[in-house]
Design an enzyme around this catalytic site. Structure first.
Site, PDB file in Angstrom:
ATOM      1  CD  GLU A 140     -18.288  -6.300 -20.224  1.00  0.00           C
ATOM      2  OE1 GLU A 140     -17.520  -5.753 -19.419  1.00  0.00           O
ATOM      3  OE2 GLU A 140     -19.478  -6.558 -19.962  1.00  0.00           O
TER       4      GLU A 140
ATOM      5  CD  GLU B 182     -20.650   0.049 -19.432  1.00  0.00           C
ATOM      6  OE1 GLU B 182     -20.556   0.863 -18.486  1.00  0.00           O
ATOM      7  OE2 GLU B 182     -20.099  -1.068 -19.430  1.00  0.00           O
TER       8      GLU B 182
END
Length: 254
Positions: free
Chosen positions: A142, A137
């Site tokens: 974020e 990932e």
């Protein structure tokens, strides 16, 4: 001492060569039009149940097809509370647009409010076969509303996932104001993250195995705004809703 200086200079040269490389634009999503192009984008709907309830993070939102719109060349994802239910949107390019290596960039404006968790990230295309975290990932952007001013860039592998060690948390004054660019430069040797063209983190493991480096295969893109969950929550400020996560463009260079 001289050897240390030489090694440092060599490392800097590697970083500069990656940053200054002649990148060629191979794909661009500028969100012109009136609706998402479903030859490129998939909708992920619901709450993840039964296979991945709460989408693996105890998130509170249900994803729908109604929490986004295209307006003046921008994708606007809106997080809402409707009665007792939180709603949002999550889209992916799985099996439609997948990339191995390159410079992947998004220009976005963040929402503000406790409990909001917007993200621009990538998963390995073999996820159905090997599952997460074996697929790898890449979290290019974020943000969690409970930590204003902070941007997270992270990588998850079998050797380091969940509360990963392969991460960098950066405080950037005014990051919630206006649009900013978030970029990953991904080569066969390393992945470097940039915010507004400033290098913030490089991952370059000495030993590349399936456990430490699953980044030698195609990955697909994900755009979403989660609400609550292990990372975004637990507190959600309902008074801040609705809030918009706005994407100006996504570009991929190789």
């Amino acid at each position: 001492m001289r050897i240390c200086v030489l090694l440092f200079l060599c490392f800097c040269c590697l970083e500069l060569s990656a940053q200054d490389k002649e990148w060629k634009l191979v794909w661009e999503e500028d969100f012109n039009g009136t609706e998402l192009d479903e030859s490129v984008w998939n909708y992920e709907l619901g709450d993840g149940c039964p296979g991945l309830c709460g989408w693996g993070n105890n998130e509170s939102q249900i994803y729908t097809k109604k929490n986004h719109r295209l307006h003046q060349g921008k994708l606007i994802i809106t997080g809402r509370k409707e009665g007792s239910i939180y709603t949002s949107t999550r889209i992916t390019t799985k099996a439609k647009k997948e990339f191995k290596y390159g410079k992947i960039e998004v220009r976005a404006q963040l929402p503000v409010g406790k409990g909001l968790w917007p993200a621009f990230w990538m998963l390995g295309s073999n996820i159905d076969e090997v599952k997460w975290p074996n697929c790898g990932e890449i979290d290019i952007l974020e943000y969690v509303g409970k930590e204003p001013g902070m941007i997270f860039t992270s990588l998850h592998t079998k050797a380091s996932h969940g509360n990963t060690l392969n991460t960098r948390k950066m405080r950037i004054k005014g990051i919630e104001e206006g649009f900013h660019t978030y970029t990953a430069q991904w080569t066969k040797d390393s992945i470097s993250f940039y915010i507004d063209n400033e290098l913030v983190y490089t991952f370059r493991p000495e030993q590349k195995t399936k456990e430490t480096w699953p980044f030698d295969q195609p990955f697909y893109l994900i755009v979403n705004m989660a609400i609550g969950g292990n990372f975004g929550g637990p507190e959600i400020d309902d008074s801040a809703l609705p809030q918009n996560f706005i994407i100006d463009y996504i570009k991929v260079y190789q």
